[in-house]
Motif scaffolding. Structure first.
Motif, PDB file in Angstrom:
ATOM      1  N   ILE A   1       0.809  -1.223   0.000  1.00 41.08           N
ATOM      2  CA  ILE A   1       0.000   0.000   0.000  1.00 41.08           C
ATOM      3  C   ILE A   1       0.839   1.269   0.000  1.00 41.08           C
ATOM      4  O   ILE A   1       0.418   2.281  -0.523  1.00 41.08           O
ATOM      5  N   LYS A   2       2.037   1.214   0.598  1.00 40.12           N
ATOM      6  CA  LYS A   2       2.871   2.414   0.616  1.00 40.12           C
ATOM      7  C   LYS A   2       3.404   2.758  -0.779  1.00 40.12           C
ATOM      8  O   LYS A   2       3.936   3.845  -0.986  1.00 40.12           O
ATOM      9  N   ASP A   3       3.288   1.837  -1.714  1.00 39.26           N
ATOM     10  CA  ASP A   3       3.680   2.110  -3.094  1.00 39.26           C
ATOM     11  C   ASP A   3       2.531   2.696  -3.914  1.00 39.26           C
ATOM     12  O   ASP A   3       2.738   3.095  -5.065  1.00 39.26           O
ATOM     13  N   LEU A   4       1.333   2.722  -3.345  1.00 48.12           N
ATOM     14  CA  LEU A   4       0.171   3.182  -4.110  1.00 48.12           C
ATOM     15  C   LEU A   4       0.215   4.663  -4.476  1.00 48.12           C
ATOM     16  O   LEU A   4      -0.181   5.029  -5.589  1.00 48.12           O
ATOM     17  N   PRO A   5       0.681   5.554  -3.579  1.00 42.89           N
ATOM     18  CA  PRO A   5       0.698   6.972  -3.972  1.00 42.89           C
ATOM     19  C   PRO A   5       1.526   7.223  -5.240  1.00 42.89           C
ATOM     20  O   PRO A   5       1.067   7.919  -6.149  1.00 42.89           O
ATOM     21  N   VAL A   6       2.724   6.645  -5.315  1.00 43.35           N
ATOM     22  CA  VAL A   6       3.532   6.832  -6.518  1.00 43.35           C
ATOM     23  C   VAL A   6       2.879   6.142  -7.715  1.00 43.35           C
ATOM     24  O   VAL A   6       2.886   6.671  -8.832  1.00 43.35           O
ATOM     25  N   ALA A   7       2.292   4.983  -7.479  1.00 43.38           N
ATOM     26  CA  ALA A   7       1.610   4.286  -8.575  1.00 43.38           C
ATOM     27  C   ALA A   7       0.517   5.171  -9.181  1.00 43.38           C
ATOM     28  O   ALA A   7       0.388   5.270 -10.406  1.00 43.38           O
ATOM     29  N   CYS A   8      -0.244   5.825  -8.321  1.00 45.47           N
ATOM     30  CA  CYS A   8      -1.306   6.715  -8.814  1.00 45.47           C
ATOM     31  C   CYS A   8      -0.702   7.937  -9.511  1.00 45.47           C
ATOM     32  O   CYS A   8      -1.187   8.367 -10.556  1.00 45.47           O
TER      33      CYS A   8
ATOM     34  N   ARG B   1      16.096  11.709  -3.057  1.00 45.88           N
ATOM     35  CA  ARG B   1      15.867  12.922  -3.863  1.00 45.88           C
ATOM     36  C   ARG B   1      17.127  13.277  -4.660  1.00 45.88           C
ATOM     37  O   ARG B   1      17.052  13.631  -5.836  1.00 45.88           O
ATOM     38  N   LYS B   2      18.267  13.172  -4.007  1.00 47.73           N
ATOM     39  CA  LYS B   2      19.520  13.497  -4.679  1.00 47.73           C
ATOM     40  C   LYS B   2      19.866  12.445  -5.747  1.00 47.73           C
ATOM     41  O   LYS B   2      20.386  12.793  -6.821  1.00 47.73           O
ATOM     42  N   LEU B   3      19.588  11.205  -5.465  1.00 41.78           N
ATOM     43  CA  LEU B   3      19.825  10.162  -6.482  1.00 41.78           C
ATOM     44  C   LEU B   3      18.980  10.428  -7.727  1.00 41.78           C
ATOM     45  O   LEU B   3      19.450  10.283  -8.860  1.00 41.78           O
ATOM     46  N   PHE B   4      17.731  10.852  -7.524  1.00 47.98           N
ATOM     47  CA  PHE B   4      16.873  11.162  -8.680  1.00 47.98           C
ATOM     48  C   PHE B   4      17.392  12.397  -9.422  1.00 47.98           C
ATOM     49  O   PHE B   4      17.480  12.400 -10.641  1.00 47.98           O
ATOM     50  N   ARG B   5      17.733  13.416  -8.669  1.00 46.66           N
ATOM     51  CA  ARG B   5      18.111  14.681  -9.271  1.00 46.66           C
ATOM     52  C   ARG B   5      19.517  14.708  -9.867  1.00 46.66           C
ATOM     53  O   ARG B   5      19.745  15.250 -10.941  1.00 46.66           O
ATOM     54  N   GLU B   6      20.466  14.170  -9.101  1.00 48.12           N
ATOM     55  CA  GLU B   6      21.873  14.346  -9.488  1.00 48.12           C
ATOM     56  C   GLU B   6      22.444  13.149 -10.231  1.00 48.12           C
ATOM     57  O   GLU B   6      23.452  13.268 -10.911  1.00 48.12           O
ATOM     58  N   ARG B   7      21.792  11.995 -10.069  1.00 53.84           N
ATOM     59  CA  ARG B   7      22.353  10.814 -10.712  1.00 53.84           C
ATOM     60  C   ARG B   7      21.315  10.102 -11.577  1.00 53.84           C
ATOM     61  O   ARG B   7      21.532   8.977 -12.028  1.00 53.84           O
ATOM     62  N   SER B   8      20.200  10.809 -11.792  1.00 56.11           N
ATOM     63  CA  SER B   8      19.197  10.396 -12.782  1.00 56.11           C
ATOM     64  C   SER B   8      18.710   8.958 -12.657  1.00 56.11           C
ATOM     65  O   SER B   8      18.466   8.294 -13.669  1.00 56.11           O
ATOM     66  N   VAL B   9      18.542   8.487 -11.433  1.00 51.40           N
ATOM     67  CA  VAL B   9      18.053   7.117 -11.303  1.00 51.40           C
ATOM     68  C   VAL B   9      16.565   7.059 -11.648  1.00 51.40           C
ATOM     69  O   VAL B   9      15.846   8.055 -11.584  1.00 51.40           O
ATOM     70  N   ASP B  10      16.113   5.876 -12.034  1.00 47.76           N
ATOM     71  CA  ASP B  10      14.714   5.670 -12.420  1.00 47.76           C
ATOM     72  C   ASP B  10      13.887   5.122 -11.267  1.00 47.76           C
ATOM     73  O   ASP B  10      12.651   5.136 -11.325  1.00 47.76           O
TER      74      ASP B  10
ATOM     75  N   ILE C   1       7.670   8.662   0.824  1.00 39.88           N
ATOM     76  CA  ILE C   1       6.460   8.764  -0.010  1.00 39.88           C
ATOM     77  C   ILE C   1       6.388  10.143  -0.662  1.00 39.88           C
ATOM     78  O   ILE C   1       6.105  10.275  -1.859  1.00 39.88           O
ATOM     79  N   LEU C   2       6.655  11.179   0.126  1.00 38.77           N
ATOM     80  CA  LEU C   2       6.667  12.541  -0.419  1.00 38.77           C
ATOM     81  C   LEU C   2       7.633  12.648  -1.591  1.00 38.77           C
ATOM     82  O   LEU C   2       7.305  13.192  -2.654  1.00 38.77           O
ATOM     83  N   THR C   3       8.825  12.106  -1.410  1.00 43.12           N
ATOM     84  CA  THR C   3       9.853  12.190  -2.449  1.00 43.12           C
ATOM     85  C   THR C   3       9.422  11.442  -3.704  1.00 43.12           C
ATOM     86  O   THR C   3       9.547  11.954  -4.825  1.00 43.12           O
ATOM     87  N   GLY C   4       8.905  10.245  -3.522  1.00 41.95           N
ATOM     88  CA  GLY C   4       8.450   9.460  -4.661  1.00 41.95           C
ATOM     89  C   GLY C   4       7.341  10.168  -5.430  1.00 41.95           C
ATOM     90  O   GLY C   4       7.337  10.189  -6.666  1.00 41.95           O
TER      91      GLY C   4
ATOM     92  N   GLU D   1       8.742  13.187  -7.345  1.00 41.14           N
ATOM     93  CA  GLU D   1       9.530  12.751  -8.500  1.00 41.14           C
ATOM     94  C   GLU D   1       8.708  11.916  -9.483  1.00 41.14           C
ATOM     95  O   GLU D   1       9.127  11.724 -10.627  1.00 41.14           O
ATOM     96  N   ALA D   2       7.566  11.412  -9.004  1.00 40.57           N
ATOM     97  CA  ALA D   2       6.758  10.488  -9.822  1.00 40.57           C
ATOM     98  C   ALA D   2       7.573   9.270 -10.233  1.00 40.57           C
ATOM     99  O   ALA D   2       7.445   8.752 -11.342  1.00 40.57           O
ATOM    100  N   LYS D   3       8.389   8.827  -9.294  1.00 44.60           N
ATOM    101  CA  LYS D   3       9.213   7.634  -9.548  1.00 44.60           C
ATOM    102  C   LYS D   3       9.172   6.764  -8.284  1.00 44.60           C
ATOM    103  O   LYS D   3       9.124   7.277  -7.159  1.00 44.60           O
ATOM    104  N   PRO D   4       9.248   5.448  -8.463  1.00 46.54           N
ATOM    105  CA  PRO D   4       9.083   4.554  -7.310  1.00 46.54           C
ATOM    106  C   PRO D   4      10.285   4.570  -6.357  1.00 46.54           C
ATOM    107  O   PRO D   4      11.434   4.647  -6.792  1.00 46.54           O
ATOM    108  N   ILE D   5       9.982   4.505  -5.082  1.00 47.32           N
ATOM    109  CA  ILE D   5      10.988   4.243  -4.052  1.00 47.32           C
ATOM    110  C   ILE D   5      10.535   2.988  -3.314  1.00 47.32           C
ATOM    111  O   ILE D   5       9.480   2.987  -2.672  1.00 47.32           O
ATOM    112  N   VAL D   6      11.299   1.936  -3.451  1.00 43.29           N
ATOM    113  CA  VAL D   6      10.973   0.700  -2.749  1.00 43.29           C
ATOM    114  C   VAL D   6      11.600   0.771  -1.360  1.00 43.29           C
ATOM    115  O   VAL D   6      12.813   0.772  -1.212  1.00 43.29           O
ATOM    116  N   GLU D   7      10.742   0.887  -0.344  1.00 43.91           N
ATOM    117  CA  GLU D   7      11.223   0.979   1.034  1.00 43.91           C
ATOM    118  C   GLU D   7      11.431  -0.415   1.582  1.00 43.91           C
ATOM    119  O   GLU D   7      10.529  -1.252   1.537  1.00 43.91           O
ATOM    120  N   CYS D   8      12.621  -0.661   2.101  1.00 42.73           N
ATOM    121  CA  CYS D   8      12.916  -1.949   2.718  1.00 42.73           C
ATOM    122  C   CYS D   8      13.438  -1.704   4.134  1.00 42.73           C
ATOM    123  O   CYS D   8      14.622  -1.468   4.339  1.00 42.73           O
TER     124      CYS D   8
END
Lengths: 156, 156, 156, 156, 156
Positions: free
Chosen positions: A41-48, B49-58, B84-87, B90-97
């Motif tokens: 569910i925590k991936d849903l905001p970006v998915a949307c 945020r920096k990985l997305f901005r400065e190193r263009s990760v997907d 979640i805010l960052t993702g 950026e409109a890009k996924p962040i997989v939280e582990c």
């Protein structure tokens, strides 16, 4: 033609999206469904967010099933805040459909609850896009999704 | 060529990123891994945020291990909201582990849990980027990362 | 001519918007009311965002009635944060009018409370737009909406 | 030449910034320190935002000492969320260094803890800017600031 | 000429803004005060946003008095998060001055507390704008607003 995004998870223990999509298709035509599945569910905001940005949907239906643990409630809270943030930034509705595992006793009841809630939220999504007057007609009437309606405090 | 960001912490007591990177590399080719390490989980949102901005990760994989104290839960909550805010921005996924120290009894069990969760989230990250249909195939099947899958409520 | 947005829900068990609109109309003229109804309180932030964006309202009145369960409090908290976010992003007021089902004993008392709070918040909305000096005159006077005013700590 | 922002509070009961600045200066050269002091921890997010915007710092060190009351924990939580928001919006690191009054018994222990944590976070700040490989080398090693390191779960 | 925004509420039971404005005027000249009053603390973030946007203030003083109920604490938390968000977006300080009704026993003590806290926060606001070095001089000295200063852990 409008587009409806449907985002769900591999974490959920019921395929709620199937019920939602079936109900959407039974509700009317003239829209296209864009599906996506994420881990939790925590991936849903970006998915949307991605459905709005990359696949131009007009509304998202976000389906998830948080577990029974205290931590799952925290995750659901975080996911909900993220969904609200996304909806506000996009200025487009996200219909959240969460079923907590602890809401029903036993697998059958849980599945029935998940099916019914997914279907009723799908109807809400359809109404938001095509028939906002249907929602307006039921303002303040104590509608519920998945359970019996609570009904208005006083019958009119 | 796609880029996958991997952010971890010096606070964690297991080198989860190593397990994640190994699994990513075993999953396929055609991507480059961008690594960064920060002190604690609350530094992960900016790190991503920096990985997305400065190193263009997907996509970012954000690995952390909150401690056992009540305050650690608060920190994890804050970190999750930031991720979640960052993702969303950026409109890009962040997989939280995240692996909570209290989730396992003893060092060996904790390390095994951390390894397995990191590996399974790495697979999720890979699927999100290259094989979203794999996730879609398992929608609503009760998958878990680190522990046994809960499975669907009703076997199909 | 100014525009006042009124957003309410089908979840609420009292048609609070009706009371609010009646009181708005009794308060003065020179404005147009834009109505919208959404399923639940968590949909209100986006509903207000859309009223600001698509129907150019100058202020929103957001009415909702969270249930009695602990989870309903969480939903109300999320909705409130979303309403504040929306108001800040738009730099326009959103008057939140929530009545918790547990605030009153029995249906009649609940309806009376909901009516009175909706009416008094409608007056506040009107004052914010047309007569800010009325609010300034009562600064620090312990006003309440729905219940008796607490009054100032010390009578002047 | 890089710039490091250091923001602290009049609320804190130890002059943590002094320890942090001393350690920064002992760590290396080639940077300029920009100081600011605000009343309390909830003022730190804006203080950092201003350091980034008006004084072009590359990183902020935000030092604070929440009190012992339950409400102080809420304030710390709000401050932390604000610091994360600021860091994400700026895409620049903010190293948060909070010492809770209740973490140590007695004034001497509290001062020692505050000193040591401020110094170790200052080192982290320096590493983030100039030697990210130092942090990477200690990924997953259970480092702590202010207390003894927890160490990795299993010695390698 | 600088401008100081002062936002308060009709919900508060003490006219804290009056004390704050008196103290501001006693602190110095060269600024103009812009006043606004809203119903409750949750309206303060938008009130400040509007003061920044429409009346070009350089700083806001946000005064409020949450009630004694558990729900009031939630509202205060939401208001605080909104104030921090607003300050960060504007990159301008908002000095929050909240007095909880439960902080003092009896009306007289509550009024004294509210007066003193409002005055001391007004001084902080003045210092932030005109004499930041005054705050810097007291970094880590355990200052409090409304109550006796806690003082530094160790006298220098």
């Amino acid at each position: 033609m409008k587009r409806i995004g449907v985002a769900d998870t591999t974490f959920a223990r019921v395929d709620m999206a199937r019920f939602a999509v079936d109900r959407l298709k039974a509700s009317g035509t003239g829209f296209r469904i864009e599906r996506t599945t994420v881990p939790g569910i925590k991936d849903l905001p970006v998915a949307c967010r991605k459905l709005f940005r990359e696949r131009s949907v007009d509304l998202c239906l976000a389906l998830g099933m948080p577990g029974k643990a205290e931590y799952d409630k925290t995750c659901a809270h975080e996911a909900s805040l993220g969904l609200i943030l996304t909806g506000v930034l996009e200025a487009k509705p996200i219909v959240e459909c969460f079923v907590f595992e602890g809401e029903a006793d036993g697998p059958r009841a849980l599945e029935r609850l998940a099916q019914r809630r997914a279907e009723e939220h799908a109807e809400n999504a359809y109404s938001l896009l095509y028939h906002p007057e249907r929602l307006a007609r039921h303002a303040g009437e104590g509608l519920r999704q998945g359970f019996e309606d609570a009904g208005p405090v006083r019958r009119r």
